[in-house]
Structures are given as structure tokens and as C-alpha cells.
Design an enzyme around this catalytic site. Structure first.
Site, PDB file in Angstrom:
ATOM      1  CG  HIS A  45      -2.000  -0.982   1.214  1.00  0.00           C
ATOM      2  ND1 HIS A  45      -3.280  -0.730   0.780  1.00  0.00           N
ATOM      3  CD2 HIS A  45      -1.996  -2.276   1.586  1.00  0.00           C
ATOM      4  CE1 HIS A  45      -4.010  -1.814   0.896  1.00  0.00           C
ATOM      5  NE2 HIS A  45      -3.243  -2.780   1.389  1.00  0.00           N
ATOM      6  CE  LYS A  69      -6.247  14.203   0.680  1.00  0.00           C
ATOM      7  NZ  LYS A  69      -6.319  13.053  -0.189  1.00  0.00           N
ATOM      8  NE  ARG A  70      -4.290   9.690  10.751  1.00  0.00           N
ATOM      9  CZ  ARG A  70      -3.434   9.059  11.559  1.00  0.00           C
ATOM     10  NH1 ARG A  70      -2.151   9.168  11.402  1.00  0.00           N
ATOM     11  NH2 ARG A  70      -3.874   8.334  12.546  1.00  0.00           N
ATOM     12  CE  LYS A 129      -2.265  10.991   3.536  1.00  0.00           C
ATOM     13  NZ  LYS A 129      -2.971  10.138   2.550  1.00  0.00           N
ATOM     14  CB  THR A 141     -10.025   5.253  -0.792  1.00  0.00           C
ATOM     15  OG1 THR A 141      -9.512   5.548   0.510  1.00  0.00           O
ATOM     16  CG2 THR A 141      -9.381   3.983  -1.313  1.00  0.00           C
ATOM     17  CE  LYS A 193     -13.767   6.105   1.114  1.00  0.00           C
ATOM     18  NZ  LYS A 193     -12.844   6.003   2.248  1.00  0.00           N
TER      19      LYS A 193
HETATM   20  C1  TH1 Z   1      -2.799   3.926   2.513  1.00  0.00           C
HETATM   21  C2  TH1 Z   1      -2.165   4.665   1.366  1.00  0.00           C
HETATM   22  O1  TH1 Z   1      -1.423   5.755   1.839  1.00  0.00           O
HETATM   23  C3  TH1 Z   1      -3.264   5.180   0.441  1.00  0.00           C
HETATM   24  O2  TH1 Z   1      -2.727   5.801  -0.691  1.00  0.00           O
HETATM   25  C4  TH1 Z   1      -4.154   4.025   0.009  1.00  0.00           C
HETATM   26  O3  TH1 Z   1      -5.273   4.500  -0.696  1.00  0.00           O
HETATM   27  C5  TH1 Z   1      -4.641   3.228   1.223  1.00  0.00           C
HETATM   28  O4  TH1 Z   1      -3.547   2.827   2.000  1.00  0.00           O
HETATM   29  C6  TH1 Z   1      -5.402   1.996   0.817  1.00  0.00           C
HETATM   30  O5  TH1 Z   1      -4.718   1.261  -0.145  1.00  0.00           O
HETATM   31  C7  TH1 Z   1      -1.859   3.395   3.544  1.00  0.00           C
HETATM   32  N1  TH1 Z   1      -2.131   3.391   4.842  1.00  0.00           N
HETATM   33  C8  TH1 Z   1      -1.141   2.823   5.588  1.00  0.00           C
HETATM   34  C9  TH1 Z   1      -1.135   2.666   6.966  1.00  0.00           C
HETATM   35  C10 TH1 Z   1      -0.053   2.065   7.592  1.00  0.00           C
HETATM   36  C11 TH1 Z   1       1.008   1.625   6.835  1.00  0.00           C
HETATM   37  C12 TH1 Z   1       1.017   1.771   5.467  1.00  0.00           C
HETATM   38  C13 TH1 Z   1      -0.073   2.380   4.834  1.00  0.00           C
HETATM   39  S1  TH1 Z   1      -0.367   2.728   3.192  1.00  0.00           S
HETATM   40  C14 TH1 Z   1      -0.060   1.886   9.086  1.00  0.00           C
END
Ligand code: TH1
Length: 829
Positions: free
Chosen positions: A373, A564-565, A570, A672, A676
Site C-alpha cells: 500500500h 485525509k491524514r 499530502k 480512496t 468518495k
Molecule cells: C494507505 C495509502 O497511503 C493510500 O494511498 C491508500 O489509498 C490506502 O492505503 C489503501 O490502499 C496506507 N495506509 C497505511 C497505513 C499504515 C502503513 C502503510 C499504509 S499505506 C499503518
């Protein structure tokens, strides 16, 4: 005895009883039963939470009834099942979603009304399970929704954190973290299964030697042991099928600390027991940055071993041969957080079930598939060998053995040289020695995928380059998706109903049908209804924000939202630069054509991420300045919505006009939130990053505001020795904006507060805000030009929604099913 019991009880007839029907009268009766017999309350004394709980139990009964049908057809058809392993889930509030999936919202509302209860009040008091940080956890929940809806046999495994992601409050502009209390009033949606529990060992040592039959045998003599108990939450798909979310909770066992127990040291033994329950106490609140914490490793191993032991038990009770485990289970690793599963399944097969290594390895590789991810270096998990050995001594040996065999293979069969071998090894030996979890996951799986077309390409080009060369067929892409049930039908019901009234409701389970909206994009009366719903949603959000923050915004403004975070990649601060640029120009009497805008932010910062927290303070400081300034505050407002979670998100997406997806190209694996927003009719301003690329492709270039450097340009810029300071010097307007941040105007004269942020941008700017600044500002001008043409805006908004079919999580799950899992839906009779 048991046989007699199951012979006598006909489940189908029980579930057909009139009490459990979906009629208003039955719901009313069940509700009163649940209140009285389920929680021992009479209506006169029932608190709001009692009423909520009674309704939840009423609905849960009906979910179980649906489940009986699913369970029966799964076992009849002997279908291959999916086991989804994820350290995080973000299901969102259950009540309203379950009502929608059961299609009983209307009669439940009436039933409650007749009892003098407002359904929406009960929906509003639900505490959502915040068992994840952001996109990764929410993705797992969207996938569970789609698995259930499509009728694919599935069980999702994870951790039942007692404290999920912290609640965010804003004090004096700063983020303050409060502990999450999701279990405080109990959790009516889950069922504890005390008989489904497994032992989990930690530490100690291993013994190698022959057993009594002379067979070579490894024994793990643990230093401590805990028990993992299953807590099940039924996840209902749309109109019927179901899947299970099985979360493990750590519980003490009698002989937890062998040393203390044997010494008869009662208090030390009790203390050790208490400590053992810490494993599932709290979710690590870091998105994409893990600091090698022992407890985190224990969490990962804990939930992985419970899940694998459970999978093996489920396999064996069907009377199946363990050697065929991979034929019956496809196990998906959601990032590397559960990647220790590769070594653990080997241990269970070889050490516990006595299979030989080669057979066990075949089963393991064919069971597992790994989803990556992120490419962020700080998020690529690695464990220092001494720490790992202390917690999991046997697994270290197994990983060494896996690695040894793998390296032999590439050295001899593929003639890799030493440098390549060192680069691909599971062990990083470049300095202090580490285990690279992404390498373990890649080597131990038959499939590796990224989460958007672009990310999957970059994965092959960069992080796993040599593996992609070795095993080109192992790599594939599955672009992320979102569930249209929660993120359109439930959270934007008026829009969903308008859509259905024009094209029918087939889109709910076949999102491509939204294409049928295209002919109405130019239809003035459709446009009017469309924009009227948007305005209503904006009114609703404005009221909520006023309640949460005291800030008033005019629903007629352009709602420009970034949610978002909070993370530097970002680039929330790029948005801040734009806001300040607007502010300074308005103050100078420029920008006469500027359309009044509300700039809305939401998102949590990791508690230890200083720069992200400073960014929140910056946003709130800008908000204070702008919102108080009567020269501009009829044209612009800035709001930071506190505590971004699924519940709040459901109020944001439907109210957005403009969606901010402005990460530096190459950084966001998929995103994502971008999907949305767009599914709810927002237009996107964004870079060519993650799934933005595919969204733009689908909705059409003319219906997407593109700006910024491409990945190739970002890389070229870096190679050429990027100098943000030169851009600062050359762009006078940008200079004014940046200097304003440290002028003290945002901080009661304090010129130091935001200095770290300022200097980082001028001299480092790792995410190239300055390089993209002018392009972003110019693109925002185009946004405002279009906003002045409401019909054109409405047309593009409609086209965005009409072309979002690809981003349904149903499509993602079909991709996983066809490409990776080789599973098919069950046919429910
Ligand atoms: C997120 C990605 O940043 C995001 O781009 C993506 O859409 C989402 O995953 C789903 O695929 C990620 N969240 C985390 C959280 C942790 C470690 C790695 C990732 S990547 C704790």
C-alpha cells in the site's frame, strides 16, 4: 446429545417465525423484547443508550437470520474461501448501514416513531469502531462489504483494540488527543466466542533434536503465553449475504509467566497476567511510520497466529487434508503488518503438523497473496534482528531457512551477483541487521499487487524491482475501490434517490450503470435537482460545522475540502499557501472575480509527528485571522473540522464542490477519499498521483482540474538538484505568501512559531510544494472560472458521478477474485 439437539431444531423454521419478520409490528415487538429481556430495562427507565442497544440487538437478530442461509450454502458448496488479514479495520457506524442492507430503514423508523423514539437520534449516538488509522483500514472494510454483497465466502481477521484511534479535539488551534472509548457502553454488534480461543507463545528458546521415534524435531519452549479469544461481528452485504469480522482479544492464561508461576510468586504471576492483556489494548496511531516497537510486533504475531490456527481448525473440522489447505483458503495480507504469517504458517505445518518443508512451502506460497500500500521508505516495515529474536526465536530460524533456500535458488539457477543477492535478501545487512517484511511477503506469496495502476508500476520499478524481474507473473495491479452502499446510498440518500428515479436502482450493486446518467448531464431540470441536493447537503454540513467549531459558513459558498491524514506528502500546506495567496490578494483589492469560498480541512496527525501537528496549528491560525477579518470574511472562510472519522466523513463528501487531491506525484499509492468525493459529485483538483490518474481517465480530462509535476518530472527535478529557494526568489507573490507565515500576523507577533515549516519549504521542500505552487494557483483560477458558470459546473459534476463505476469496491473484489484468489460467489438458494 448434540446430535439430537440439531436434529430437533429446524433453523429455517425458527428464522421464519413471526417475531423475526421484517414488518414494523415485529420490529416493535422485538425491540421491546430486547429492551426488557436483553438488557433488563423497562421503557420508562430506558436511557438513550439503552434504546440504541435494544434496537441494535433487534437488528442483530435479523442479521443472524440472514447468516444462517449464507452459512448453509457455503458448507453445502464446499467453496474456496477468502481469509483477509488486516491489522486495521474502519467499519464506521453499523446501525444505519445494517438497516439499509436489510432494506428495513422505513419500517424501523415507523416502529420507533410509534414508540415515541426518533430513529436518527439512535443512529447519532453510536460510537464507531475506530480500529484503523485511515485509508488502509477503511479499504479493508469496503472490501468486506463487497465480499458480503457479492456472496464470496469470507472471513476477515484482525485485532480487537480496546482503544482505537484517538479522538481529536482542537484546543487553542492545536490537536489534543483523547483516548477512544468505543467499548465504554458495550458493543451490541459483536458476539464473544470463548470456545474459539488459541494459545499464543512468545520468547523463550528452541530445542533441536530427535523425538522418541528418532524423527528430527524442533520444539519452541516459550518464555510466556497468552490466549487469543474470538469476537465476531457479522457484516451484512446488501440484500442478504454475509461475511464475518473476527477480531482477537488477548487474555491472560493461568500459567502466563512460567518463571514466576513456578516460584509460586502469586503477585508477580498476577501482574504478568495483567501485562499479557496489554497486547490488544491500543492501536498504534501512526499512518505509515512504525518505530520498531516490541509491542507492535507482538500484536502482529498475536493476531496472525490466532487467525492461522483458526483457518487450520476450520479446514480440519470439514474433514479435509491439511495438504490441501491452499485449495480451500486464499489468504490476503493487507500490507506487511500480517506478513509474519508466512513464517508462522510454515511453523504450524512443519513443527506442529509434521509436514515436510517442501510440501509446507508449496502450501504457504499458494495460500498467500500480498498487497503493498505504500512506497514511503519509513512505512516499509523492518524488524531489528535482536528484537525479533527475543520475541519470536523460532520464527527467526524459519526466516533464515526461507531466505537461505531463496538465495541459493537465485545464485545458482538465476546467476544473480552478490550485490543483487544482498539487495533481495530478506535480511538487510547493510548496517545493523534487519528483517525486511516486504521481501518476506513477496517471497512467500504467489501474488503481489499494488493499489492503483501507477503505484503498481512504481512498485515494480523501485521497491521490488529485482523481484519483478525474477517473477514477472507474480505482480499485478488491483486498483482500490469504495462501497457505493455506504458512500453514496447511505451518506447521500437524496442524491441516490434522485439517481434511482432517473435510471433505476441497479447501480447499487452494478456501479457501471451510473453511465446511464450521462444523457441527463445537459438536462436543465435534472441539473437543478442535482445542485439543489448539493446545496441541501452543504446546509447540513454548515450547521454541523457551526455546532462543532462555532464558525459560520454560507452554504452558497464554493465548498473546497481537503480531508485525509495530515502528512507532508499530502501537502495540506500547499492548500494553505493558496488560501493565504487569496487572502493577501483580496486585501489588496485584487481578485475581483473571486467567488466566495469555504476552505474546509479535516484529518488527524500522528501524535508524535511534530510537523503535522504544526500544520494543524497553522490551518487554525489562518482560520482565526481570515474568519475575523471583516474585509474578507464574506468572501472566504476557513474551517478545520475536528475528529475526522467515518461518521464525520459521511457528512463531508456529500457537501463538497471541490475535492483536493494534491499530493506530490509518486507519493500517494492510491487514495480512496478521491473516489468518495467524486462519487458524490465533487470536481477534483489534483496531481497525477495514485488513483487520480485513473479517475481523470474515466471522467475525462475536461472534467478534472489537473496541475503539478508528473512523477517523471519530479524525479528529473530531484536528479537536477532541486532548489526551492530559487523559486522563492523568483516568484514575488509566493515570496509574500511564505514571508507572511513568519511575519507574526498569524501568531500574535510570534515570528518563530511557524519558522520550522517555513525553513523546511525554503531549503528542503522534500515534497516540492514550491515547484507546484504556481501551477496550483493557476489551476484554482480555472476552478473559479467554471464556478461562475453554474450549468457547466453541474454538467461536469453529473459526468463525474456517471463515470465513477470503475471505483466500486465490487469491481476491486471481482479483480481480486479472478486474478488472485480464484474464488467464485456462492449461489444462495
Ligand atoms: C494507505 C495509502 O497511503 C493510500 O494511498 C491508500 O489509498 C490506502 O492505503 C489503501 O490502499 C496506507 N495506509 C497505511 C497505513 C499504515 C502503513 C502503510 C499504509 S499505506 C499503518
Amino acid at each position: 446429545d448434540e446430535k439430537k439437539f440439531s436434529d430437533k431444531i429446524n433453523i429455517a423454521s425458527t428464522s421464519g417465525s413471526s417475531r423475526i419478520s421484517h414488518s414494523k409490528e415485529a420490529i416493535k415487538a422485538s425491540f421491546l423484547d430486547s429492551l426488557f429481556y436483553g438488557i433488563g430495562r423497562v421503557p420508562a427507565l430506558a436511557t438513550p443508550n439503552d434504546r440504541y442497544t435494544a434496537l441494535a440487538l433487534t437488528i442483530r437478530d435479523r442479521i443472524f437470520q440472514q447468516f444462517i442461509l449464507t452459512t448453509e450454502s457455503i458448507s453445502k458448496q464446499d467453496a474456496r474461501a477468502v481469509a483477509y488479514l488486516s491489522a486495521e479495520y474502519l467499519p464506521g457506524p453499523h446501525l444505519a448501514n445494517n438497516l439499509l442492507n436489510l432494506e428495513i430503514t422505513a419500517q424501523t423508523r415507523e416502529a420507533m416513531e410509534e414508540l415515541g423514539i426518533e430513529l436518527d437520534d439512535l443512529i447519532a449516538i453510536e460510537e464507531e469502531p475506530g480500529l484503523g488509522n485511515g485509508g488502509l483500514g477503511r479499504l479493508a472494510s469496503c472490501y468486506l462489504d463487497s465480499l458480503a454483497t457479492l456472496g464470496i465466502p469470507a472471513i476477515a481477521y484482525g485485532i480487537r483494540y480496546e482503544f482505537g484511534i484517538f479522538d481529536q479535539v482542537i484546543k487553542d488551534g492545536w490537536q489534543v488527543e483523547l483516548t477512544d472509548k468505543w467499548l465504554h457502553y458495550g458493543n451490541p454488534w459483536e458476539v464473544v466466542r470463548p470456545e474459539i480461543a488459541y494459545e499464543v507463545k512468545f520468547g523463550g528458546r528452541t530445542e533441536h533434536g530427535a523425538d522418541s521415534n528418532g524423527k528430527f524435531q524442533v520444539t519452541w519452549v516459550p518464555g510466556s503465553e497468552v490466549k487469543g479469544t474470538a469476537y465476531d461481528t457479522p457484516i451484512l452485504g446488501y440484500k442478504g449475504n454475509g461475511a464475518v469480522l473476527r477480531l482477537w482479544r488477548a487474555e491472560a492464561i493461568e500459567s502466563f509467566d512460567f518463571a514466576a508461576f513456578n516460584l509460586g510468586d502469586y503477585y508477580r504471576a498476577v501482574e504478568a497476567k495483567m501485562l499479557s492483556e496489554n497486547i490488544t489494548k491500543v492501536l498504534y496511531p501512526n499512518d505509515q511510520a512504525q518505530g520498531g516497537k516490541e509491542l507492535r510486533l507482538k500484536q502482529q504475531y498475536f493476531f496472525v497466529t490466532c487467525s492461522l490456527q483458526d483457518i487450520i481448525r476450520l479446514h480440519l473440522i470439514q474433514g479435509r487434508n491439511l495438504e490441501r489447505l491452499h485449495e480451500k483458503f486464499a489468504i490476503q495480507l493487507n500490507d506487511t503488518h500480517p506478513a509474519i504469517a508466512i513464517a508462522e504458517l510454515m511453523r504450524l505445518l512443519v513443527d506442529v503438523h509434521q509436514l515436510d518443508w517442501a510440501k509446507a512451502w508449496h502450501i504457504t506460497q499458494n495460500c498467500f497473496a500480498y498487497t503493498n500500500h505504500t512506497l514511503l521508505p519509513e512505512a516499509l516495515e523492518k524488524w531489528s534482528i535482536p528484537l525479533f529474536e527475543k520475541v519470536l526465536p523460532r520464527h527467526l530460524e524459519i526466516i533464515y531457512e526461507i531466505n537461505h533456500r531463496f538465495l541459493e535458488e537465485i545464485r545458482h539457477q538465476h546467476s544473480y551477483n552478490n550485490a543483487q543477492i544482498a539487495g533481495m535478501s530478506i535480511i538487510d545487512e547493510s548496517g545493523e541487521r534487519y528483517i525486511r517484511m516486504a521481501h518476506l511477503a513477496t517471497i512467500g506469496s504467489h501474488s503481489v499487487n499494488g493499489v492503483s495502476a501507477m503505484h503498481s508500476e512504481l512498485l515494480k520499478k523501485e521497491v521490488l524491482h529485482d523481484f519483478a524481474g525474477l517473477w514477472p507473473d507474480k505482480f499485478c495491479n488491483v486498483t482500490n475501490g469504495i462501497t457505493p452502499r455506504r458512500f453514496l446510498y447511505l451518506s447521500n440518500t437524496p442524491l441516490a434517490e434522485l439517481i434511482s428515479s432517473y435510471i433505476g436502482n441497479g447501480w447499487i450493486t452494478d456501479l457501471d450503470q451510473l453511465r446511464k446518467l450521462e444523457p441527463y448531464a445537459d438536462d436543465v431540470s435534472f441539473q437543478n435537482s442535482w445542485m439543489e441536493i448539493k446545496l441541501n447537503n452543504k446546509q447540513h454540513l454548515a450547521a454541523l460545522l457551526q455546532k462543532q467549531t462555532g464558525i459560520e459558513i454560507d452554504p452558497a459558498m464554493l465548498f473546497d475540502i481537503q480531508a485525509k491524514r495530515i502528512h507532508e506528502y499530502k501537502r495540506q500546506h500547499l492548500k494553505v499557501l493558496h488560501i493565504l495567496s487569496v487572502y493577501l490578494r483580496l486585501k489588496k483589492g485584487e481578485l475581483i472575480n473571486f467567488s466566495p469560498s469555504a476552505f474546509i480541512f479535516a484529518g488527524k496527525a500522528a501524535p508524535g509527528y511534530i510537523m503535522a501537528k504544526l500544520l494543524i496549528k497553522l490551518i487554525n491560525s489562518v482560520a482565526d485571522l481570515v474568519n475575523q477579518d471583516t474585509e474578507v470574511n464574506d468572501k472566504m472562510k476557513v474551517v478545520f473540522m475536528p475528529d475526522f472519522n467515518v461518521k464525520n466523513a459521511q457528512n463531508l463528501y456529500p457537501a463538497a464542490d471541490l475535492s483536493e487531491q494534491i499530493s506530490m506525484a509518486g507519493m500517494e499509492a492510491s487514495g480512496t477519499g478521491n473516489m468518495k468525493f467524486s462519487l458524490n459529485g465533487a470536481l477534483t483538483i489534483g496531481t497525477l498521483d495514485g488513483a487520480n490518474v485513473e479517475i481523470r481517465q474515466e471522467v475525462g480530462e475536461d472534467n478534472f482540474f489537473l496541475f503539478g509535476l508528473s512523477v517523471e518530472q519530479v524525479q528529473a527535478n530531484k536528479t537536477a538538484g532541486y532548489q526551492p529557494y530559487d523559486i522563492y526568489q523568483q516568484n514575488q507573490h509566493l515570496r509574500e505568501v511564505l514571508d507572511f507565515i513568519v511575519s507574526g500576523a498569524l501568531s500574535q507577533g510570534d515570528t518563530q512559531l511557524f519558522r520550522p515549516l517555513y525553513e523546511n519549504l525554503l531549503y528542503q521542500d522534500p515534497f516540492m510544494l514550491l515547484a507546484d505552487y504556481q501551477s496550483y494557483i493557476d489551476c484554482q483560477e480555472q476552478v473559479h472560472e467554471l464556478w461562475r458558470e453554474p450549468k457547466e459546473w453541474a454538467r461536469k459534476s453529473i459526468l463525474n458521478v456517471a463515470r465513477m463505476g470503475k471505483f466500486s469496491s465490487d469491481r476491486s473484489i471481482r479483480d481480486y477474485s479472478d486474478l488472485i484468489w480464484k474464488v467464485t460467489p456462492i449461489n444462495k438458494k
